[in-house]
Design a protein around this motif. Structure first.
Motif, PDB file in Angstrom:
ATOM      1  N   ILE A 163       0.825  -1.200   0.000  1.00  0.00           N
ATOM      2  CA  ILE A 163       0.000   0.000   0.000  1.00  0.00           C
ATOM      3  C   ILE A 163       0.867   1.261   0.000  1.00  0.00           C
ATOM      4  CG2 ILE A 163      -1.753   1.291   1.277  1.00  0.00           C
ATOM      5  CD1 ILE A 163      -2.846  -1.253   0.083  1.00  0.00           C
ATOM      6  N   ASP A 164       0.523   2.189  -0.857  1.00  0.00           N
ATOM      7  CA  ASP A 164       1.147   3.514  -0.837  1.00  0.00           C
ATOM      8  C   ASP A 164       0.330   4.374   0.124  1.00  0.00           C
ATOM      9  OD1 ASP A 164       2.566   5.830  -1.383  1.00  0.00           O
ATOM     10  OD2 ASP A 164       1.379   6.297  -3.181  1.00  0.00           O
ATOM     11  N   PHE A 165       0.823   4.523   1.351  1.00  0.00           N
ATOM     12  CA  PHE A 165       0.027   5.197   2.373  1.00  0.00           C
ATOM     13  C   PHE A 165       0.688   6.488   2.833  1.00  0.00           C
ATOM     14  CE2 PHE A 165       2.624   1.952   4.467  1.00  0.00           C
ATOM     15  CZ  PHE A 165       3.266   2.672   5.453  1.00  0.00           C
ATOM     16  N   ARG A 166      -0.136   7.362   3.439  1.00  0.00           N
ATOM     17  CA  ARG A 166       0.368   8.638   3.962  1.00  0.00           C
ATOM     18  C   ARG A 166       1.167   8.441   5.240  1.00  0.00           C
ATOM     19  NH1 ARG A 166      -4.945  12.539   4.118  1.00  0.00           N
ATOM     20  NH2 ARG A 166      -5.650  12.311   1.954  1.00  0.00           N
ATOM     21  N   ARG A 211       9.687   5.346   8.586  1.00  0.00           N
ATOM     22  CA  ARG A 211      10.191   5.297   9.969  1.00  0.00           C
ATOM     23  C   ARG A 211       9.036   4.906  10.893  1.00  0.00           C
ATOM     24  NH1 ARG A 211      12.422  10.738  11.506  1.00  0.00           N
ATOM     25  NH2 ARG A 211      13.542   9.581  13.137  1.00  0.00           N
ATOM     26  N   ARG A 212       8.760   3.605  10.953  1.00  0.00           N
ATOM     27  CA  ARG A 212       7.591   3.081  11.658  1.00  0.00           C
ATOM     28  C   ARG A 212       7.546   3.494  13.127  1.00  0.00           C
ATOM     29  NH1 ARG A 212       3.934   2.332  14.341  1.00  0.00           N
ATOM     30  NH2 ARG A 212       2.722   0.430  14.723  1.00  0.00           N
ATOM     31  N   TRP A 213       8.684   3.551  13.789  1.00  0.00           N
ATOM     32  CA  TRP A 213       8.680   3.797  15.232  1.00  0.00           C
ATOM     33  C   TRP A 213       9.078   5.216  15.611  1.00  0.00           C
ATOM     34  CZ3 TRP A 213       5.778   0.603  17.658  1.00  0.00           C
ATOM     35  CH2 TRP A 213       5.625  -0.686  17.150  1.00  0.00           C
ATOM     36  N   ALA A 214       9.148   6.103  14.608  1.00  0.00           N
ATOM     37  CA  ALA A 214       9.337   7.528  14.899  1.00  0.00           C
ATOM     38  C   ALA A 214       7.957   8.140  15.084  1.00  0.00           C
ATOM     39  CB  ALA A 214      10.097   8.207  13.767  1.00  0.00           C
ATOM     40  N   HIS A 246       1.082   8.419  15.876  1.00  0.00           N
ATOM     41  CA  HIS A 246       1.230   8.143  14.453  1.00  0.00           C
ATOM     42  C   HIS A 246       2.671   8.368  14.014  1.00  0.00           C
ATOM     43  CE1 HIS A 246       1.335  12.448  13.797  1.00  0.00           C
ATOM     44  NE2 HIS A 246       1.238  12.342  12.481  1.00  0.00           N
ATOM     45  N   ALA A 247       3.033   7.724  12.896  1.00  0.00           N
ATOM     46  CA  ALA A 247       4.364   7.842  12.299  1.00  0.00           C
ATOM     47  C   ALA A 247       4.220   8.650  11.014  1.00  0.00           C
ATOM     48  CB  ALA A 247       4.930   6.453  12.004  1.00  0.00           C
ATOM     49  N   PRO A 248       4.523   9.947  11.053  1.00  0.00           N
ATOM     50  CA  PRO A 248       4.338  10.791   9.869  1.00  0.00           C
ATOM     51  C   PRO A 248       5.146  10.332   8.654  1.00  0.00           C
ATOM     52  CG  PRO A 248       4.709  12.118  11.837  1.00  0.00           C
ATOM     53  CD  PRO A 248       5.002  10.705  12.215  1.00  0.00           C
TER      54      PRO A 248
END
Length: 280
Positions: free
Chosen positions: A173-176, A199-202, A193-195
């Protein structure tokens, strides 16, 4: 625990199951569990143990709390022994052992996808490949995987289910961004949330609106856990929709160091009440 009249109240004893040394990418398992166990000691008698030792140490404890114990696939036999022994003793486990999400593997993603829930489209057999949307790349991962173990990306020509149904197949998926919703029992606690999708854990605090919470609560209701901590992980697509990535109901990392003091205090207080209710 309730004390007899005229006697001092005995505190509930908790076996806190954790792997303090697990090298989680982007997370500090040990720090979080040292903090959380120290706060729980304000109300309970707490002993920490590694998940491989949990079955042998369970006798004599009023409650077992599973926290940052790492992916079960690394100690499957020990985990199964712990579950069996807890059921034999009748010791309450937090989270309870009847979760339908990641606790039981990732088959639920296939089932929810078939049922029309807002999840990333997921199949596990060749006959269902046509149910996946066309994509330039697909995700293949084991149903019993965790922490991205065994995950790989393939093109359309290499999209092959496992003969035994042990693999999940999804479009990439191309997600925001990704967003996680944290619950105790049925009560929403906070969201992060991870903007940056890379970087999943930022993570950063996220203000969930009514539609976000309606989305997340749908999966909490589906899971039907009477007690426990759950984390609903989702991605927001380019058109603004949320899709479930996973429902973590065994040992969700909480990122407690990233929420403000008031949120953290409320979370700890709510957890204490939930654990106390489970042993009454």
């Amino acid at each position: 625990m309730t004390a007899a009249p005229g006697t001092a109240a005995r505190r509930t004893s908790v076996l806190f199951v954790t792997d303090l040394a697990y090298p989680a990418r982007g997370r500090r398992y040990g720090d979080e569990d040292v903090y959380l166990s120290s706060r729980l000691r304000e109300e309970f008698d707490v002993a920490l143990c590694h998940p491989r030792d949990a079955a042998a140490l369970l006798d004599g404890f009023d409650l077992a709390l599973i926290r940052n114990s790492g992916p079960v696939l690394h100690y499957r036999e020990a985990h199964d022994a712990f579950r069996a022994h807890a059921r034999l003793l009748g010791t309450p486990v937090y989270n309870p052992l009847d979760g339908r999400g990641d606790m039981a593997g990732k088959q639920y993603l296939v089932e929810l996808s078939r049922a029309g829930f807002p999840v990333i489209p997921t199949v596990d057999r060749e006959a269902d490949l046509d149910l996946l949307p066309k994509a330039a790349e697909y995700v293949v991962k084991p149903k019993l995987g965790a922490d991205s173990v065994g995950l790989r990306f393939v093109g359309p020509d290499a999209l092959e289910p496992a003969p035994d149904g042990s693999l999940l197949l999804q479009p990439r998926i191309d997600f925001r961004h990704e967003v996680s919703f944290y619950f105790i029992d049925d009560d929403f606690q906070y969201a992060l949330h991870a903007p940056d999708p890379a970087r999943r854990w930022a993570l950063e605090p996220y203000r969930a609106d009514d539609r976000d919470l309606e989305f997340a609560r749908r999966f909490i209701a589906w899971n039907t856990l009477a007690h426990g901590i759950q984390r609903v992980d989702a991605c927001r697509t380019r058109d603004g929709a949320l899709l479930l990535v996973e429902l973590e109901d065994l040992n969700p990392y909480l990122s407690l160091d990233l929420v403000d003091d008031g949120v953290r205090e409320d979370f700890v207080a709510r957890l204490k009440r939930s654990m106390t209710a489970l042993v009454r």
